[in-house]
Design a protein around this motif. Structure first.
Motif, short mmCIF file in Angstrom:
data_model
loop_
_atom_site.label_atom_id
_atom_site.label_comp_id
_atom_site.label_asym_id
_atom_site.label_seq_id
_atom_site.Cartn_x
_atom_site.Cartn_y
_atom_site.Cartn_z
N SER A 168 0.81 -1.22 0.00
CA SER A 168 0.00 0.00 0.00
C SER A 168 0.85 1.27 0.00
O SER A 168 0.36 2.36 0.30
N THR A 169 2.12 1.13 -0.36
CA THR A 169 3.05 2.27 -0.34
C THR A 169 3.76 2.39 -1.68
O THR A 169 4.05 1.38 -2.32
N VAL A 170 4.05 3.61 -2.07
CA VAL A 170 4.86 3.89 -3.26
C VAL A 170 5.94 4.89 -2.86
O VAL A 170 5.69 5.83 -2.10
N PHE A 171 7.15 4.66 -3.37
CA PHE A 171 8.25 5.61 -3.16
C PHE A 171 8.44 6.45 -4.41
O PHE A 171 8.40 5.93 -5.52
N ILE A 172 8.71 7.75 -4.21
CA ILE A 172 8.93 8.67 -5.33
C ILE A 172 10.24 9.43 -5.10
O ILE A 172 10.41 10.07 -4.06
N GLY A 173 11.17 9.33 -6.07
CA GLY A 173 12.45 10.01 -5.94
C GLY A 173 13.11 10.23 -7.29
O GLY A 173 12.63 9.73 -8.31
N ASP A 174 14.23 10.95 -7.27
CA ASP A 174 14.89 11.34 -8.52
C ASP A 174 16.21 10.61 -8.79
O ASP A 174 16.83 10.85 -9.82
N GLN A 175 16.65 9.75 -7.89
CA GLN A 175 17.94 9.09 -8.10
C GLN A 175 17.79 7.56 -8.12
O GLN A 175 17.13 6.99 -7.27
#
Length: 175
Positions: free
Chosen positions: A110-117
């Motif tokens: 139920s979780t999503v991670f959002i990042g740029d690297q």
């Protein structure tokens, strides 16, 4: 060869993600990197970030910021946007991805991670078993160690895009 570093999704910006759709799909928690994911490196929370986090709360999504930066950088940002946070996260270590889920009361499904690297954000999320979305960096100005990693990321992203193109081509042949 580079598959382990491939993001689950790759989009142009955090601000184009269809968060309502993620909620409909059962996502209840979002873990965000800060620098070059939500604002340019070192910048305070701007109006766009504040509006995004207000929108996320309205949707019903929990949020947690995890950053390798120290608390004087992370806490003020988190306070302004009204989010839980973890500083000095040692990404790609999985420990603080798990801590973020515990803080939000969510799990891997139920979780999503959002990042740029790729080598910190995405790899850490993948190692923790969390779906992830890679976003293009907001601003080109970065610290030298990040600039060097970006060159390696270009290689991985080249193979990622090539792999995605092959999958699309196969799908069209089937249809």
């Amino acid at each position: 060869m580079f598959d382990y570093f491939f993001p689950d999704r790759y989009v142009v910006s955090t601000y184009v993600i269809e968060f309502e759709k993620l909620y409909e799909e059962g996502i209840r928690g979002l873990i965000f990197d800060i620098d070059n994911t939500l604002v340019p490196h070192g910048a305070p929370a701007d109006d766009r970030a504040k509006e995004l986090f207000l929108r996320l709360k309205t949707i019903g999504l929990q949020t947690c910021l995890i950053s390798n930066n120290q608390e004087p950088r992370v806490k003020p940002f988190a306070d302004v946007v009204g989010s839980a946070y973890v500083y000095d996260a040692h990404k790609p270590s999985t420990k603080n991805y798990i801590k973020a889920m515990e803080m939000m009361g969510t799990d891997k499904e139920s979780t999503v991670f959002i990042g740029d690297q790729l080598f910190t954000d995405v790899w850490g999320a993948k190692r923790a078993g969390i779906p992830n979305i890679l976003v293009k960096p907001i601003h080109p100005k970065e610290e030298i160690q990040i600039v060097l990693k970006r060159r390696l990321e270009w290689i991985v992203l080249y193979f990622y895009k090539k792999s995605r193109a092959k999958k699309v081509e196969k799908r069209h042949k089937i249809l």
